[in-house]
Design a protein around this motif. Sequence first.
Motif, PDB file in Angstrom:
ATOM      1  N   ARG A   1      35.946   4.670 -97.379  1.00 52.98           N
ATOM      2  CA  ARG A   1      34.943   4.244 -98.362  1.00 52.98           C
ATOM      3  C   ARG A   1      35.562   3.394 -99.468  1.00 52.98           C
ATOM      4  O   ARG A   1      36.787   3.310 -99.582  1.00 52.98           O
ATOM      5  CB  ARG A   1      34.291   5.468 -98.997  1.00 52.98           C
ATOM      6  CG  ARG A   1      33.525   6.361 -98.053  1.00 52.98           C
ATOM      7  CD  ARG A   1      33.101   7.621 -98.819  1.00 52.98           C
ATOM      8  NE  ARG A   1      32.066   8.362 -98.140  1.00 52.98           N
ATOM      9  CZ  ARG A   1      32.239   9.564 -97.578  1.00 52.98           C
ATOM     10  NH1 ARG A   1      33.415  10.145 -97.597  1.00 52.98           N
ATOM     11  NH2 ARG A   1      31.231  10.173 -96.989  1.00 52.98           N
ATOM     12  N   ASP A   2      34.685   2.869-100.308  1.00 49.99           N
ATOM     13  CA  ASP A   2      35.171   2.131-101.479  1.00 49.99           C
ATOM     14  C   ASP A   2      35.325   3.053-102.686  1.00 49.99           C
ATOM     15  O   ASP A   2      35.349   2.607-103.838  1.00 49.99           O
ATOM     16  CB  ASP A   2      34.240   0.959-101.797  1.00 49.99           C
ATOM     17  CG  ASP A   2      32.823   1.421-102.124  1.00 49.99           C
ATOM     18  OD1 ASP A   2      32.575   2.659-102.130  1.00 49.99           O
ATOM     19  OD2 ASP A   2      31.963   0.557-102.358  1.00 49.99           O
TER      20      ASP A   2
ATOM     21  N   SER B   1      38.403   1.237 -98.866  1.00 53.02           N
ATOM     22  CA  SER B   1      37.753   0.352 -97.884  1.00 53.02           C
ATOM     23  C   SER B   1      38.670   0.059 -96.692  1.00 53.02           C
ATOM     24  O   SER B   1      38.707  -1.049 -96.172  1.00 53.02           O
ATOM     25  CB  SER B   1      37.326  -0.964 -98.554  1.00 53.02           C
ATOM     26  OG  SER B   1      36.463  -0.692 -99.647  1.00 53.02           O
TER      27      SER B   1
ATOM     28  N   ASP C   1      25.550   9.652 -93.501  1.00 48.54           N
ATOM     29  CA  ASP C   1      26.734   8.978 -94.050  1.00 48.54           C
ATOM     30  C   ASP C   1      27.807   8.934 -92.967  1.00 48.54           C
ATOM     31  O   ASP C   1      28.334   9.971 -92.554  1.00 48.54           O
ATOM     32  CB  ASP C   1      27.235   9.753 -95.269  1.00 48.54           C
ATOM     33  CG  ASP C   1      28.410   9.061 -95.948  1.00 48.54           C
ATOM     34  OD1 ASP C   1      29.291   8.534 -95.235  1.00 48.54           O
ATOM     35  OD2 ASP C   1      28.448   9.031 -97.185  1.00 48.54           O
TER      36      ASP C   1
ATOM     37  N   TRP D   1      30.813   8.307 -92.894  1.00 40.96           N
ATOM     38  CA  TRP D   1      32.161   8.806 -93.189  1.00 40.96           C
ATOM     39  C   TRP D   1      32.190  10.299 -93.445  1.00 40.96           C
ATOM     40  O   TRP D   1      33.259  10.855 -93.738  1.00 40.96           O
ATOM     41  CB  TRP D   1      32.769   8.030 -94.367  1.00 40.96           C
ATOM     42  CG  TRP D   1      32.754   6.561 -94.149  1.00 40.96           C
ATOM     43  CD1 TRP D   1      32.126   5.626 -94.926  1.00 40.96           C
ATOM     44  CD2 TRP D   1      33.356   5.828 -93.064  1.00 40.96           C
ATOM     45  NE1 TRP D   1      32.300   4.371 -94.400  1.00 40.96           N
ATOM     46  CE2 TRP D   1      33.051   4.460 -93.268  1.00 40.96           C
ATOM     47  CE3 TRP D   1      34.125   6.186 -91.959  1.00 40.96           C
ATOM     48  CZ2 TRP D   1      33.477   3.452 -92.394  1.00 40.96           C
ATOM     49  CZ3 TRP D   1      34.549   5.194 -91.085  1.00 40.96           C
ATOM     50  CH2 TRP D   1      34.229   3.846 -91.318  1.00 40.96           C
TER      51      TRP D   1
END
Lengths: 452, 452
Positions: free
Chosen positions: A37-38, A232, A387, A389
Motif C-alpha cells: 500500500r501507499d 507502494s 481490500d 491487501w
Amino acid sequence: MRALEADVVVVGAGLAGLSAARRIKQAGREVVVLEARDRVGGRTLNEPIGDGKIVEIGGQWVGPTQHRALSAIEDLGLETFPTYGEGRNLFERRGRIRSYRGTIPKLNPLALAETGVVIARINRMARGVDPEAPWASPEAGRLDSQTFASWIGRHVRTAAARDLMKLAIWAVWAAEPEDISLLHVLFYVRSAGSFEDLIDTEGGAQDARVVGGAQLISLGLADALGDSVELSSPARRIEHRPDSVAVASDAVTVTARRAIVAMPPVLAGRLVYDPALPSIRDGLTQRMAQGAVVKCMAIYPEPFWRAEGLSGQVTSSDGPVSVIYDNSPPDGSPGVLLAFLEGRAARRASGLAAPERRELVIGCLRRFFGDRAGAPDAYVEKAWPNDEWSRGCYGGFMPPGAWIENGPALRKPIGPIHWAGAETAVVWNGYMDGAISAGERAADDALSALAG
Amino acid sequence: MRALEADVVVVGAGLAGLSAARRIKQAGREVVVLEARDRVGGRTLNEPIGDGKIVEIGGQWVGPTQHRALSAIEDLGLETFPTYGEGRNLFERRGRIRSYRGTIPKLNPLALAETGVVIARINRMARGVDPEAPWASPEAGRLDSQTFASWIGRHVRTAAARDLMKLAIWAVWAAEPEDISLLHVLFYVRSAGSFEDLIDTEGGAQDARVVGGAQLISLGLADALGDSVELSSPARRIEHRPDSVAVASDAVTVTARRAIVAMPPVLAGRLVYDPALPSIRDGLTQRMAQGAVVKCMAIYPEPFWRAEGLSGQVTSSDGPVSVIYDNSPPDGSPGVLLAFLEGRAARRASGLAAPERRELVIGCLRRFFGDRAGAPDAYVEKAWPNDEWSRGCYGGFMPPGAWIENGPALRKPIGPIHWAGAETAVVWNGYMDGAISAGERAADDALSALAG
C-alpha cells in the motif's frame, strides 16, 4: 527496477512487519520493509473526520493483558483511554430489544445459566490446548474434526444460549460457527487467556483505545525506520537459497540474508516462491482463510444516546449489524457510533454498492437509537474483504482438519524465510498484540540465524 | 516480452483449457492457450517405462456415464480397455487382510447391512442437492454446517462401516472426512450420479482406461491447436476491462476480448487481477483447497498376482497406502501395481524424501503381495501436492460454510473472465469428464459474449 540490499527484508508494513523491522534495526542490522500500500499499518487505519480528529476503520482496541501492545503504545509516547461503557447496553434477539448492563445480556434464567456453563466448558477445554502446537494437544484430532456449529448443536440446548454463542463467533472471529474448527476456537481462547478475555469490553479485548487512533502505533514505528520502508511496493516473487533471499516487488528488488513475510498465510501463499515451498506450507495457505468484517462509523454532532442513559453498546443476533459501540473521541465530540457487519453479513454486504451498504447499516442504527441515528453528519466505512491487501479481517481462521495437518507449517521457517503476522502469534493470536509479538519473534529468529 | 492477440486467451492447458480452446477454434475464433508447464495435460501425465509403454501418474480412468470423456476419446481415435478386475480383491482393516469379490469388502453382517443403508441414505440426500447451485438446495445451510466426519459420527454406528466410509472419502476426495463439508460430499455424489458411480470399478468411475494413457487426450487436443499453445508461460497477471483482457505470463503477453481461466480456484486466486476481484470470488479461492494424492507405480516383469487369483485391487483402512490396482498395460506386460497415498497419508508422505516415500509404499505392497512385490524392476511416482502447478489432486474440496457463501462465485464470469477447470463442473465434478464439460461450457459462454 531499483535494487536494494539489507540483512533482512520484511514483507508487509503492518504491525507485525514494522515490529520485526524495529527489532532488527535495534540489533544494528540493516532492514528494508516492502509494503504494497501507499501507507503503513495494515489492518489498522485512521480516517480523518475534520478538526484534527479521526475514526479508526481498522483494528483499534487494547486490553489489560495485551502487554506487547501496551508497551509498544507506551514506548511511542502514546496514551490509551477507556472504551465508553457508561449506561445500559442493548441486546436484540428475534425482533425484541432489551437493555442490560455488563457483558452477558438478560436472557431467561435457564439460557443465562446455560451460557455460563457453556463458557466455563469452553474455557476448560481450551486449557487443554497447547497454543504453541494445537495439533499436538490431547484429543486434537477429535477437536479438529468438527465445526464449532456442530459442537453448539450437540452441547448447547437453549435457543437463546445458541444465539449468544453465534454472536460471540461473529464478534471475535468475524466468521460463522460452521466455518471454524472447534480446535481453532479453543486455540484462540487459550491464546487470549479465556473466553471472557475475548468478549469483554472492560477488562477484556475491547477495554481501551489509543488516543489519536491505533494506526499511530504503526506510524510511529515507521517513522523510526525512516527510509527503510518502501511504500507502494507489492512483493510478487521470493527467490530463496539456504542463506540468501531476493524479494521482487513492483517497484524495487531487495536482496538480503533473511526474509520475514508478515502477511496472513492466504496472502503469503499468493506470492511466487522459487523454489516452490513444501506442500505442508502451501496447504496451510490453501486452507487458512480470513474472516470478514465491514467496519462502519456514523458521525453525529454529539453522542446523543449518552443523555438517554445508553452506552451505545449493542449486540444483535438478528443482524445484519451484529455489534455496535460508542466510538466517539476521548472528549466525546463528535458523537460516533461504530457498527460492525461480521461473518456472512459482512461477506454479503461487501458485494453491495456503497450506498446500499450504508442504508443497511444506518437502518440498523435507527432501530436501536431512533430517528436521530438515521441522519448522521457523516458516514465512513471500510469493507475489508474488498481490500486486496488484506482480503478480510479481523484475522485468519482454520476450518476443520487444517490445524492438525498444516498447523506445524504456521511459523516454521523455510530456508531463509521466516513467517510473521497476527495469524502466527501464540499469545493473542489475531490481535494487534499478537501481531507485535509475532513480528518480534520472527525478528529474533532471523537475528539468531544471522549471528549463527 | 512477446505480445500476442486473440479473441480468447485460455489460461491452463489441462483438459479443461484445451477443451475450451478446441471449441473456440472450431467456432472460427482465434485462441491462445498459456500453459505454465513445458507440457500439456495438467493433472494427467504419462510416464514412459520403456518398450514404448507408459504408466499414468495422473488421472487415468473413465466410466460408462462419462459421456464427454468417452466422446473426446472417440473423437481423437483413441481406445479404452477395461480396468483389470479378475480374481479376488483384498481388504485390510485393523491389521487383518481378507479377500473378497466386488466393490464392498466382506465385513460382519451388521456392518455390511449398515454400509448399504448408509450409502442409500447418502444417495437419497444427494438427490436433494442441485448440482448447479448446491447453496440453494433445501437445507443447504444445515448440510454445509458440518464436516462429513461429524455426520459419520452421528449416523454410522459400526466401527467397520465407519472405516469403509473413511476409505471412500480417501479414495474419492483424497482428503479426510473432517476436511470436507457434508454438503460438498452430497454435491459430488449428485454430480457423479450416485455413491456407487464414484467408488465402483466395473460400471463406475474406475471402469476403463485409455490405451496409451489418458494424457493422450490432452496431447491430441493440443496437437490440433498447433502453435496456439504457449508452453512454459505461467500466467501471473490479468488486467481486465469490461470488454478486453490482457494476460501477462513469464514468456508472453496475450491481449484478447475474453479470458478463460482453467485452473483450480486456489491457483486462480494466486494470479494478480487488475482491478481486484469481488470478495465473493476471492473468498472462494481462499477456501476451496485441493485434495492430496501421491500416485505410485511399481513395475514387475509380469503381473504375478494374477496367477495367484488376485485382481491386484486392494483397499486398506489401515494405510498409509489406501488403494491399490493392477495397472498393467492392456497386454499385461509388464506387471504394474498402482498404489495411492491419499488425504493425510499423502500430505505427510509428500514431505518425505523420495527414497523414504518409496520404502513406505513398497512396504505396503509387500504386505499384500508378498516378497516379490518388494523388489520391483522400477518404481515411478508423483507427489501431486509438491507440484507447484497443481498443488494437489484429484480435485478441490469445500470445507464447511464455503459452498453457501462462496459457491455462487464458482462459475460466474467477472467482466471478460470466465472460469473453467474440473472444479467448476456440474456433471462429474473433479473428473476428466468434468474438466472437459467445464471447458466447453466456459467456451460457449465466451463465444456468446463475443457474438453479443
